[in-house]
Design an enzyme around this catalytic site. Structure first.
Site, mmCIF file in Angstrom:
data_model
loop_
_atom_site.group_PDB
_atom_site.id
_atom_site.type_symbol
_atom_site.label_atom_id
_atom_site.label_comp_id
_atom_site.label_asym_id
_atom_site.label_seq_id
_atom_site.Cartn_x
_atom_site.Cartn_y
_atom_site.Cartn_z
ATOM 1 N N HIS A 109 -7.904 39.154 -79.378
ATOM 2 C CA HIS A 109 -9.311 38.701 -79.682
ATOM 3 C C HIS A 109 -9.627 37.047 -79.536
ATOM 4 O O HIS A 109 -8.730 36.204 -79.908
ATOM 5 C CB HIS A 109 -9.778 39.162 -81.102
ATOM 6 C CG HIS A 109 -9.332 38.202 -82.145
ATOM 7 N ND1 HIS A 109 -10.183 37.086 -82.876
ATOM 8 C CD2 HIS A 109 -8.325 38.614 -83.333
ATOM 9 C CE1 HIS A 109 -9.488 36.628 -83.661
ATOM 10 N NE2 HIS A 109 -8.360 37.417 -83.957
ATOM 11 N N ASP A 155 -5.270 31.631 -85.222
ATOM 12 C CA ASP A 155 -6.100 33.009 -85.102
ATOM 13 C C ASP A 155 -7.371 32.932 -84.254
ATOM 14 O O ASP A 155 -8.362 32.469 -85.012
ATOM 15 C CB ASP A 155 -6.129 33.266 -86.564
ATOM 16 C CG ASP A 155 -6.719 34.719 -86.744
ATOM 17 O OD1 ASP A 155 -7.006 35.663 -85.947
ATOM 18 O OD2 ASP A 155 -7.166 35.132 -87.831
ATOM 19 N N GLU A 201 -14.046 40.216 -83.619
ATOM 20 C CA GLU A 201 -12.873 40.828 -84.308
ATOM 21 C C GLU A 201 -13.118 40.546 -85.862
ATOM 22 O O GLU A 201 -13.031 41.011 -86.643
ATOM 23 C CB GLU A 201 -11.478 40.388 -83.614
ATOM 24 C CG GLU A 201 -10.376 41.063 -84.254
ATOM 25 C CD GLU A 201 -9.872 40.345 -85.594
ATOM 26 O OE1 GLU A 201 -8.892 40.790 -86.137
ATOM 27 O OE2 GLU A 201 -10.396 39.170 -85.788
ATOM 28 N N GLU A 202 -13.460 39.095 -86.083
ATOM 29 C CA GLU A 202 -13.476 38.767 -87.389
ATOM 30 C C GLU A 202 -14.873 39.256 -87.973
ATOM 31 O O GLU A 202 -14.812 39.316 -89.347
ATOM 32 C CB GLU A 202 -13.770 37.117 -87.516
ATOM 33 C CG GLU A 202 -12.522 36.419 -86.755
ATOM 34 C CD GLU A 202 -11.411 36.436 -87.434
ATOM 35 O OE1 GLU A 202 -11.205 37.279 -88.448
ATOM 36 O OE2 GLU A 202 -10.424 35.748 -87.191
ATOM 37 N N ASP A 214 -2.397 39.228 -81.708
ATOM 38 C CA ASP A 214 -3.029 38.634 -82.539
ATOM 39 C C ASP A 214 -2.162 37.539 -83.339
ATOM 40 O O ASP A 214 -1.456 38.013 -84.359
ATOM 41 C CB ASP A 214 -4.003 39.569 -83.414
ATOM 42 C CG ASP A 214 -4.971 38.879 -84.470
ATOM 43 O OD1 ASP A 214 -5.099 37.558 -84.183
ATOM 44 O OD2 ASP A 214 -5.700 39.536 -84.621
ATOM 45 N N HIS A 265 -8.678 31.392 -90.702
ATOM 46 C CA HIS A 265 -10.070 31.663 -91.172
ATOM 47 C C HIS A 265 -10.385 30.191 -92.166
ATOM 48 O O HIS A 265 -10.960 30.551 -93.147
ATOM 49 C CB HIS A 265 -9.990 32.910 -92.371
ATOM 50 C CG HIS A 265 -9.548 34.259 -91.852
ATOM 51 N ND1 HIS A 265 -8.996 35.063 -92.284
ATOM 52 C CD2 HIS A 265 -9.368 34.496 -90.253
ATOM 53 C CE1 HIS A 265 -8.528 36.178 -91.380
ATOM 54 N NE2 HIS A 265 -8.939 35.899 -90.282
#
Length: 375
Positions: free
Chosen positions: A187, A204, A238-239, A266, A340
Site C-alpha cells: 500500500h 509505513d 489501506e490506512e 508492508d 502513523h
C-alpha cells in the site's frame, strides 16, 4: 486455507445482521459514517472518516472497513479465521527452492539508488491520506513513475484501479504464457494520525512500495518472460481499513481470476534485528511456508509473528479466498515506534541493507513462483 463452509459464513453474516438493523446502514452511510470491525467477534461499529484515523489508526488499533463488503463468504472469513482450505485457486507450492541461478542473475541487477530517490519523493508529500489532495497527487506521481519504469518492456501494462474516493490504486502486469497470476503488493497511502496531519509514511509504507518498484524495474529491464502472469499491486486506502485492496480482490473473486499466490510487503525499512519476518495470521500456511524457504535460501532464517485483525492488505486477499502471505521488516514487539505519526520520516528508516534484502526476496520469489508449475 481451511475456509468456513457456506453455512458457517452465512451464520456469521446472520449474527452481524442481527446486531445492525437493515434500515440502519443506509441512514448511517448517508450521514457519512463507515462500518468497521476491529476483531472477528466485533459485529461492527459506525464511525466517521476522521475517527477511523484519529481514534483507531493513530492508536494502532487495527480495523477493516466493511461498509462495502456484501459477499457472505468474505464476511464469514472476516468473522472467523481458519487457515488452510477452500481457496479460489488451489496451488501446491514447491518443497525446495529452484531456479536459483536465474534468480541470482536478476538479483545482482538490483540497486538502492532508485529506492532511495523514490522514498524521498514519497515521504516529501505532506501526507498520502487517501481522501486528501496529497493522496491523489501521490497516486498520480506513482502511476507515472511506474509507467516510466515499465517502459523498457513494452509487454508490461500499467493501469489505474478507481475507487469511490479519489486515490486510485495501480496495477503493473507482466503477461506470462499462462493466465495464472502471481501477485506482490504494497500500500502507498499514509497517515500521520489525523486526516490533516503531516504523514510522511517512510517506513509505513513507502519502504515496501520502493522495494517492489525496484523489483519491477529489474524484471522490466531484463525483459523477463514469466510462465505465470505477474502483477505488482500498489494499494490505496489501506490506512482507511484496507479499502483499495478490498475493492481489487473483490473484483478478482467476482471475475474468477486464478491467483496462485499473493505476497504482501508492508514495511521494509526498520529492522533492529536485521531479519525478515513472515507473519502467520490471516495467511495461507502452505504459501507462508514456501516464502520461508525462499527467505532462508536467499537471506537467512526469518522470524515469525502475528499482527492481529485487519493489520494489512493480505487480509483482503485471504478473505476473498486467495492464498496470501505477509512479509514484514520486523516482529511487532521491536517494530518502528514512529509509524502513523509525523515522525515516520525517511532518515529514520534504517535503510538500504534491509531494502536490499527485501529486493532479493521479492525478485527471487517472483521469478521462482512464475517459473514453477504450482498446481
Amino acid at each position: 486455507m481451511r475456509f468456513q463452509t457456506s453455512l458457517a459464513a452465512l451464520l456469521g453474516v446472520a449474527s452481524l445482521a442481527t446486531a445492525i438493523p437493515t434500515a440502519e446502514p443506509q441512514e448511517k452511510s448517508k450521514a457519512g459514517l463507515r462500518l468497521i470491525k476491529t476483531s472477528e467477534a466485533d459485529p461492527g461499529v459506525w464511525v466517521s472518516e476522521e475517527d477511523k484515523i484519529s481514534k483507531y489508526r493513530a492508536n494502532n488499533v487495527n480495523f477493516i472497513d466493511i461498509t462495502e463488503i456484501k459477499d457472505p463468504d468474505t464476511l464469514g472469513r472476516l468473522n472467523k479465521f481458519d487457515a488452510d482450505t477452500a481457496r479460489v485457486a488451489a496451488a501446491v507450492y514447491p518443497t525446495t527452492v529452484s531456479h536459483q541461478a536465474e534468480a541470482n542473475g536478476l538479483i545482482s541487477r538490483a540497486t538502492t539508488s532508485g529506492p532511495q530517490t523514490w522514498l524521498r519523493t514519497l515521504s516529501d508529500f505532506y501526507n498520502r491520506y487517501y481522501r486528501s489532495s496529497y493522496g491523489t497527487q501521490s497516486s498520480t506521481w506513482l502511476f507515472n513513475q511506474l509507467k516510466s519504469i515499465a517502459s523498457s518492456n513494452p509487454a508490461i501494462v500499467v493501469t489505474q484501479f478507481s475507487h469511490s474516493y479519489s486515490q486510485p490504486s495501480i496495477i503493473a502486469r507482466i503477461p506470462g504464457s499462462s493466465p495464472n497470476i502471481v501477485v506482490v503488493g504494497a500500500h502507498f497511502d499514509s497517515t500521520g494520525g489525523s486526516a490533516t496531519a503531516r504523514g510522511p509514511g517512510a517506513d509505513d509504507n513507502g519502504s515496501g512500495v520502493v522495494v517492489i518498484m525496484e523489483a519491477l524495474r529489474v524484471l522490466a529491464s531484463s525483459r523477463f518472460a514469466p510462465k505465470n502472469t505477474m502483477e505488482f499491486h500498489f494499494y490505496s486506502g489501506e490506512e482507511g481499513g484496507l479499502l483499495g485492496s478490498a475493492d481489487i480482490w473483490r473484483n478478482y473473486k467476482s471475475t474468477a481470476k486464478r491467483v496462485l499466490a499473493f505476497v504482501n510487503t508492508d514495511m521494509a525499512g526498520y529492522s533492529p534485528s536485521g531479519k525478515i519476518s513472515v507473519y502467520d495470521d490471516y495467511a495461507d500456511s502452505s504459501l507462508s511456508a514456501y516464502v520461508r524457504r525462499i527467505v532462508s535460501a536467499y537471506i537467512g532464517t526469518p522470524t515469525s509473528d502475528t499482527c492481529g485483525y485487519g493489520c494489512s492488505d493480505h487480509v483482503s486477499a485471504y478473505s476473498n479466498g486467495f492464498p496470501a502471505a505477509y512479509v514484514c521488516d520486523e516482529v511487532i514487539r521491536t517494530s518502528s515506534p514512529y509509524i502513523h505519526s509525523p515522525n515516520d520520516v525517511s532518515n529514520v528508516v534504517l535503510g538500504t541493507e534491509l531494502r536490499g534484502l527485501k529486493q532479493r526476496l521479492t525478485i527471487g520469489s517472483h521469478m521462482i513462483l512464475s517459473a514453477s508449475p504450482l498446481f
